[in-house]
Structures are given as structure tokens and as C-alpha cells.
Design an enzyme around this catalytic site. Structure first.
Site, PDB file in Angstrom:
ATOM      1  N   THR A  37       0.467  -1.596   0.239  1.00  0.00           N
ATOM      2  CA  THR A  37       0.193   0.187  -0.522  1.00  0.00           C
ATOM      3  C   THR A  37       0.856   1.420  -0.261  1.00  0.00           C
ATOM      4  OG1 THR A  37      -0.144  -0.288   2.333  1.00  0.00           O
ATOM      5  CG2 THR A  37      -2.076  -1.293   1.117  1.00  0.00           C
ATOM      6  N   SER A  69      31.933  -5.200   6.044  1.00  0.00           N
ATOM      7  CA  SER A  69      30.997  -5.343   6.812  1.00  0.00           C
ATOM      8  C   SER A  69      31.208  -6.936   7.271  1.00  0.00           C
ATOM      9  CB  SER A  69      29.725  -5.287   5.732  1.00  0.00           C
ATOM     10  OG  SER A  69      29.834  -6.622   5.154  1.00  0.00           O
ATOM     11  N   GLY A 126      16.582 -11.446   3.514  1.00  0.00           N
ATOM     12  CA  GLY A 126      16.625 -12.006   2.863  1.00  0.00           C
ATOM     13  C   GLY A 126      14.390 -12.481   3.437  1.00  0.00           C
ATOM     14  N   ALA A 127      14.168 -12.006   4.918  1.00  0.00           N
ATOM     15  CA  ALA A 127      12.664 -12.554   5.087  1.00  0.00           C
ATOM     16  C   ALA A 127      11.943 -11.794   5.030  1.00  0.00           C
ATOM     17  CB  ALA A 127      13.698 -12.496   7.023  1.00  0.00           C
ATOM     18  N   GLY A 128      11.920 -10.114   4.710  1.00  0.00           N
ATOM     19  CA  GLY A 128      11.032  -9.674   4.924  1.00  0.00           C
ATOM     20  C   GLY A 128      10.835  -8.412   6.068  1.00  0.00           C
ATOM     21  N   LEU A 129      12.330  -8.410   6.976  1.00  0.00           N
ATOM     22  CA  LEU A 129      12.068  -7.874   8.031  1.00  0.00           C
ATOM     23  C   LEU A 129      13.076  -6.560   7.806  1.00  0.00           C
ATOM     24  CD1 LEU A 129      13.041 -10.731  10.618  1.00  0.00           C
ATOM     25  CD2 LEU A 129      10.314  -9.527   9.462  1.00  0.00           C
ATOM     26  N   SER A 131      16.462  -5.948   6.191  1.00  0.00           N
ATOM     27  CA  SER A 131      17.595  -5.624   6.892  1.00  0.00           C
ATOM     28  C   SER A 131      18.330  -4.352   5.435  1.00  0.00           C
ATOM     29  CB  SER A 131      18.554  -6.766   6.287  1.00  0.00           C
ATOM     30  OG  SER A 131      18.469  -7.169   5.209  1.00  0.00           O
ATOM     31  N   ASP A 176       9.870   1.599   5.046  1.00  0.00           N
ATOM     32  CA  ASP A 176      10.280   0.739   5.721  1.00  0.00           C
ATOM     33  C   ASP A 176      11.095   2.066   6.202  1.00  0.00           C
ATOM     34  OD1 ASP A 176       9.199  -1.826   4.720  1.00  0.00           O
ATOM     35  OD2 ASP A 176      10.698  -2.218   3.141  1.00  0.00           O
TER      36      ASP A 176
END
Length: 386
Positions: A37, A69, A126-129, A131, A176
Site C-alpha cells: 500500500t 561488513s 531475505g526474511a522480509g524484515l 535488513s 521500511d
């Protein structure tokens, strides 16, 4: 946080040979509800989580930027004068893209000093959180401080979005970065993605005896791949054919007209966005009037919409959601951009162990890799670390 802070400080000094100017961190985020959205100028309800990216940054005497990193072998180096969407690639596009985007928001890249950055994170990739937004937000806050730019946090969120859109090449919205920069403890961020007005909404999970479980399927996703861009293009096509600026201007009562105008796929994409916007509004109202135990049906309905109308779920996500729903969860849904990643479930602590065992068993029975399940809490947004 202490361990990762110490590791980042030590890693910076070992790599660059001097002590950093400071440490900054930013959280990943979970979107409680409101998927796809944000780039349609709609509503979202994310929360910053207690998984963070920490960066150490030191200023240089020249105009070189170096980033490194613990999840990449190479040190990427570039002169600030050479920064552009065409000259930065790979994982370094996230931190260096922010430096470029700050230049687009007023930083004089011909005058500011160069910098060294070292990054570590416990936000799953890659978890949709989100990063990626955690990296962008930490770097944006750090450079805003050391370059003394004076930009506010909503502007820094736009900086992160610009970096992701132009440099990384992912056509994401602003949710995000807003969650990572604006989040507060025990609260969600209710964001109007048209006006960028943000309100802090108390979640009340602890008082209601509830926890938020993350079910990371292990199926990695990427916003820079085609599926995300195709969904965004479908939404833009639907808005054009309906004669509106964005799908924010289409209400639930307009869906019958939309069905008559649009082809089936475009209509279903539009229906998801329109109904998801309404679900966000309903969730905010329900949290305020009845508390979190009453939002389960909205979470469930959101997953069905993403699975059937927006078609961004995958079998592993569906299995996680269905297993949670049949093992005591009040509500469950996939979260994030889709095509993999994680699902969330609102759970009573007494049901947590049984649910986690059931998910592990269901994934093994279907021949999927073992999922990672863990509880998250709503955390403070990006900050300078002591």
C-alpha cells in the site's frame, strides 16, 4: 546489543587501523498490516523490532568513502565525486547509495569529508524484515550527524527510499525506512504514505498477554527482482485506467466500477490494495478501541488477499500461516514484499512452544527446510549508540 556493539567497534579498528568516531544503529521492521500500500500512497502499520544493524563510522581527511561488513569479504572504496547510481553495485549500494541520496537532499558532496564504515547486523537477510532499510537508516543518521546536515527523520526516510529506488534499483515505498527511523518501544507507526504524517499507536501486546512470533521460512526474496516491479506496474496501470492519481483515491465502494473497467489480474491487484488500506484503518481503530486481541481476523484476511488477489505468497508462507492459525494463533499473515520471507502470528505465550513445534513438524512433513521462529518486540528507532 552490547556484544554486537563491541564486535563492530573491534571490527572497525582491526580493518581500518583507528577508532571510529561513533556507533549508530537502526532496527529492522515487521509490518503488522498494510502490504504494498505504501507506494500506492496508502496506509501502513509497521513496527521497529529488537533486531538491529549497527555501524561504526569514522571520518577521513580525504574524500574517499570505504564500506565493509561482516557479511561480505571485500572493502568497497569510491571517491565521493564519483558516487552515482551507475557507479555503485552489490551490497555496497545500500550504504553508499545513502551518501549519494544525501547529496540529492542538499549535502554538498564536494565539501564534506570522506568516511569509513563497518557494518554488522542481527536482522535476518531475505526474511522480509527490512535488513536493507536498517542499513540505510543507520548510515543516514550517522552521516547526518557527522556531516552536520540537520535533516529531520522523515527526510532521512526519504533519503533511504531514494537510495533504494535509484541506486539499489528496488521500486519500494517509504514504509521500511519510516519504521526504522520513527519506531518507538511497544508501539507501531501508523503512516499515511501520501502526506507522510506518522502517528504512534500503542500496541498493548504485553498488557493483553500476547507476543508477536516471526516465522522465517528461509525462502529468500529480493525487492529488486521482477515480481515486485510487476505488482507496482499493475497498480499504476489500475490507477490510470480508473482515472485517479493513485489507488489511495479508490475506496471499497468503488470496486464494482473497477471490476467493470479493469482486466481480471489488474482488478485483483487493485482490490488487494484498496481492501488492505481499509484493513489498516480498521486495525488502528480496533487497537485503540478493543486492544490487540481483537485484530486477528484482520491479519487473517490480509493474508488471504495477498495470497489470492496480489499473488505474492509462496507455499512455505501459506503453510506457516495455516499451521499457526490451527495451533492457537489469534491471527497470522505473511509480512513484507512477498515471494518468500517471513510470516507473523499473534500468539498467547502459553501456545508458543506448541505452535513452534507444529511449524517445524509441518515444514519437515512437506520436505521444506527448517524455518526459524522467534519472538520480536516493538523497539526504538534508529539512534546513536553510547
Amino acid at each position: 546489543m552490547t556484544d554486537i556493539r563491541d564486535d563492530v567497534r573491534t571490527g572497525f579498528a582491526a580493518l581500518y587501523g583507528y577508532e571510529p568516531s561513533g556507533l549508530w544503529s537502526a532496527p529492522g521492521r515487521v509490518n503488522l498490516i498494510g502490504e504494498h500500500t505504501d507506494y500506492n500512497e496508502g496506509f501502513v502499520l509497521p513496527l521497529a523490532i529488537n533486531r538491529r544493524t549497527v555501524i561504526a563510522l569514522g571520518l577521513r581527511q580525504d574524500r574517499v568513502a570505504r564500506v565493509a561488513s561482516d557479511f561480505a569479504d571485500e572493502v568497497v572504496q569510491i571517491d565521493l565525486s564519483a558516487l552515482s547510481p551507475e557507479t555503485v553495485h552489490g551490497w555496497a549500494a545500500y550504504p553508499l547509495g545513502v551518501a549519494w541520496a544525501l547529496g540529492q537532499h542538499g549535502a554538498d558532496l564536494a565539501a564534506v569529508p570522506g568516511f569509513d564504515v563497518y557494518i554488522e547486523s542481527d536482522v535476518p537477510v531475505g526474511a522480509g524484515l527490512s535488513s536493507s532499510a536498517a542499513i540505510e537508516s543507520a548510515v543516514a543518521l550517522a552521516l547526518n550527524d557527522v556531516w552536520q546536515l540537520g535533516l529531520d527523520r522523515p527526510t532521512l526516510a526519504r533519503v533511504g527510499q531514494l537510495a533504494e529506488n535509484r541506486v539499489v534499483g528496488a521500486p519500494t515505498g517509504i514504509m521500511d525506512q519510516s519504521a526504522s527511523l520513527l519506531g518507538q518501544k511497544d508501539s507501531a507507526v501508523f503512516l499515511d504514505c501520501r502526506s507522510l504524517e506518522a502517528q504512534i499507536v500503542d500496541l498493548g501486546f504485553d498488557a493483553a498477554g500476547l507476543v508477536l512470533l516471526i516465522m522465517d521460512t528461509g525462502v529468500s526474496h529480493s525487492h529488486a527482482t521482477g515480481g515486485y516491479a510487476e505488482r507496482r506496474a499493475s497498480c499504476e496501470l489500475g490507477a490510470r485506467e480508473l482515472g485517479v492519481e493513485s489507488l489511495r483515491d479508490v475506496g471499497v465502494d468503488d470496486l464494482d466500477r473497477a471490476r467493470a473497467i479493469l482486466d481480471d489480474i489488474t482488478f485483483r491487484r487493485v482490490r488487494h490494495v484498496v481492501t488492505e488500506n481499509q484493513r489498516v484503518l480498521d486495525t488502528v481503530r480496533t487497537l485503540r478501541e478493543k486492544g490487540p486481541a481483537a485484530i486477528g481476523d484482520l491479519l487473517d484476511a490480509s493474508h488471504v488477499s495477498m495470497r489470492d488477489d496480489f499473488e505474492i505468497s509462496v507455499p512455505e508462507l501459506d503453510l506457516a500461516v495455516e499451521t499457526a492459525q490451527s495451533n492457537g494463533a489469534l491471527g497470522a499473515r505473511m509480512t513484507g514484499g512477498g515471494f518468500g520471507g517471513a510470516a507473523i502470528a499473534l500468539v498467547r505465550p502459553d501456545d508458543l512452544s506448541r505452535l513452534q513445534v507444529a511449524i517445524d513438524g509441518a515444514f519437515a512433513e512437506h520436505g521444506y527446510g527448517q524455518p526459524d521462529t522467534f519472538v520480536v518486540t516493538a523497539a526504538q528507532g534508529a539512534s546513536r549508540e553510547p
